[in-house]
Design an enzyme around this catalytic site. Structure first.
Site, PDB file in Angstrom:
ATOM      1  N   LYS A  82      -1.395   2.499  -4.378  1.00 29.08           N
ATOM      2  CA  LYS A  82      -2.659   3.231  -4.173  1.00 29.08           C
ATOM      3  C   LYS A  82      -3.045   4.112  -5.361  1.00 29.08           C
ATOM      4  CE  LYS A  82      -2.032   3.533   0.897  1.00 29.08           C
ATOM      5  NZ  LYS A  82      -0.722   2.895   1.102  1.00 29.08           N
ATOM      6  N   HIS A  84      -5.131   6.220  -7.957  1.00 25.98           N
ATOM      7  CA  HIS A  84      -6.345   7.057  -7.852  1.00 25.98           C
ATOM      8  C   HIS A  84      -6.308   8.038  -9.020  1.00 25.98           C
ATOM      9  CE1 HIS A  84      -9.075   9.617  -4.951  1.00 25.98           C
ATOM     10  NE2 HIS A  84      -9.654   9.325  -6.098  1.00 25.98           N
ATOM     11  N   THR A  89      -6.948   5.807 -17.101  1.00 29.59           N
ATOM     12  CA  THR A  89      -5.554   5.803 -16.649  1.00 29.59           C
ATOM     13  C   THR A  89      -5.310   4.644 -15.692  1.00 29.59           C
ATOM     14  OG1 THR A  89      -5.472   8.180 -16.940  1.00 29.59           O
ATOM     15  CG2 THR A  89      -3.800   7.236 -15.507  1.00 29.59           C
ATOM     16  N   ARG A 207       0.655  -5.151  16.277  1.00 33.86           N
ATOM     17  CA  ARG A 207       1.758  -5.095  17.240  1.00 33.86           C
ATOM     18  C   ARG A 207       1.679  -6.297  18.174  1.00 33.86           C
ATOM     19  NH1 ARG A 207       3.419  -2.236  14.096  1.00 33.86           N
ATOM     20  NH2 ARG A 207       4.231  -0.125  14.229  1.00 33.86           N
ATOM     21  N   ARG A 237       7.684  -2.379  11.565  1.00 30.70           N
ATOM     22  CA  ARG A 237       8.759  -2.182  12.534  1.00 30.70           C
ATOM     23  C   ARG A 237       8.938  -3.282  13.584  1.00 30.70           C
ATOM     24  NH1 ARG A 237       6.827   3.880  12.869  1.00 30.70           N
ATOM     25  NH2 ARG A 237       4.998   2.718  12.162  1.00 30.70           N
TER      26      ARG A 237
HETATM   27  O1  C5P Z   1       5.931  -0.408  10.997  1.00 28.04           O
HETATM   28  P1  C5P Z   1       4.467  -0.646  10.839  1.00 28.04           P
HETATM   29  O2  C5P Z   1       4.025  -2.043  11.232  1.00 28.04           O
HETATM   30  O3  C5P Z   1       3.629   0.416  11.502  1.00 28.04           O
HETATM   31  O4  C5P Z   1       4.238  -0.545   9.252  1.00 28.04           O
HETATM   32  C1  C5P Z   1       2.961  -0.577   8.698  1.00 28.04           C
HETATM   33  C2  C5P Z   1       3.043  -0.543   7.202  1.00 28.04           C
HETATM   34  O5  C5P Z   1       1.706  -0.524   6.697  1.00 28.04           O
HETATM   35  C3  C5P Z   1       3.739   0.669   6.602  1.00 28.04           C
HETATM   36  O6  C5P Z   1       4.312   0.269   5.354  1.00 28.04           O
HETATM   37  C4  C5P Z   1       2.598   1.628   6.365  1.00 28.04           C
HETATM   38  O7  C5P Z   1       2.860   2.511   5.318  1.00 28.04           O
HETATM   39  C5  C5P Z   1       1.491   0.670   5.963  1.00 28.04           C
HETATM   40  N1  C5P Z   1       0.132   1.151   6.157  1.00 28.04           N
HETATM   41  C6  C5P Z   1      -0.355   1.558   7.391  1.00 28.04           C
HETATM   42  N2  C5P Z   1      -1.659   1.993   7.484  1.00 28.04           N
HETATM   43  C7  C5P Z   1      -2.447   2.002   6.408  1.00 28.04           C
HETATM   44  C8  C5P Z   1      -1.964   1.583   5.167  1.00 28.04           C
HETATM   45  C9  C5P Z   1      -0.656   1.157   5.074  1.00 28.04           C
HETATM   46  O8  C5P Z   1       0.334   1.523   8.385  1.00 28.04           O
HETATM   47  N3  C5P Z   1      -3.698   2.355   6.510  1.00 28.04           N
END
Ligand code: C5P
Length: 259
Positions: A82, A84, A89, A207, A237
């Site tokens: 990410k 910014h 740069t 999920r 997860r």
């Molecule tokens: O475990 P889970 O499925 O929640 O992981 C989601 C991944 O996506 C993590 O690496 C989290 O940092 C990333 N992520 C997120 N929401 C965002 C951007 C990135 O959950 N808006």
């Protein structure tokens, strides 16, 4: 990596091909503080040709060498750092990441169109100087999913709904020539309507039905996200914390294939 995407006997090449395609659209975040833990997860997923997402935690600890290791193992890599900063740069950062051989990286849309265009310029420069490198997919972060409307309105000073802000940023990213955005799967359809179906959406917050939500609130199942037009699904997860991560990933790929 030895491919192990075929699951059942008596399958057509089309079914196996579909699973390969969907595996390539599944991104597994390696959210670890060191390479030992990351390698353990990679071993558990061995043979599944998914994308690997490396975020700040692992990249700041393990650096470019680990990205090279993932590439040598045959994975596509999304470097989720990410960027910014001022355009000059970010141009330099994009050049270095392209040289590293990542397949996707991201920048904050809030940096503006000049900054996003500079990321593309840096990537194009690196790819032109080194023909073995290709221009990665460059993706804009719109509104972080940790930002709710109240925070966005009162702290950050952006009026309107989160969806309005996301669509506004997505249009800016498209105008700057970027390839897509990170967004909630709920926003994939409205982004496709605003920026076209080819504009890539990378969606966390996935999920499978019945899985724990953890700290995600607005979620979709893998099948729903594919049907909404998400191009890449980030699933953490539900795979990495499963008793059998490989089987969890294969189940998700199967659900994506059936959608
Ligand atoms: O475990 P889970 O499925 O929640 O992981 C989601 C991944 O996506 C993590 O690496 C989290 O940092 C990333 N992520 C997120 N929401 C965002 C951007 C990135 O959950 N808006």
């Amino acid at each position: 990596m030895e491919r192990m995407i075929a699951q059942h006997g008596h399958e057509t090449i089309g079914q196996v091909g579909k699973r390969e395609e969907m595996a390539g659209r599944l991104m597994v975040p390696l959210d670890y503080s060191d390479v030992t833990q990351a390698r353990l997860m990679i071993e558990k997923l061995d043979g599944i040709p998914c994308y690997m997402k490396v975020g700040m935690q692992l990249f700041y600890a393990a650096g470019p060498d680990f990205i090279k290791e993932l590439k040598a193992r045959g994975y596509s890599v999304f470097l989720d750092v990410k960027m910014h900063d001022i355009p000059n740069t970010v141009r330099g950062g994009a050049e270095s990441l392209t040289m590293l051989g990542v397949d996707m990286f991201n920048v904050h849309a809030a940096g503006g169109t000049a900054m996003m265009a500079a990321a593309l310029e840096g990537a194009a420069k690196a790819a032109s100087l080194h023909p073995s490198q290709h221009i990665p997919l460059i993706i804009a972060v719109t509104q972080l999913t940790s930002t709710n409307q109240e925070m966005m309105n009162s702290e950050i000073g952006i009026t309107g709904t989160v969806t309005d802000a996301v669509v506004h940023y997505a249009k800016l990213a498209a105008a700057a020539g970027l390839h897509g955005v990170v967004a909630s799967p709920q926003e994939a359809a409205v982004i496709a309507a605003a920026c076209g179906p080819e504009f890539v959406t990378v969606t966390p917050g996935i999920r499978p039905a019945g899985a724990s939500l953890d700290d995600q609130s607005r979620v979709m199942t893998p099948g729903q996200a594919i049907r909404q037009g998400s191009h890449f699904l980030v699933v953490g997860r539900p795979i990495t914390a499963a008793a059998d991560p490989r089987q969890a990933a294969l189940n998700i790929i199967e659900e994506m294939s059936q959608a």
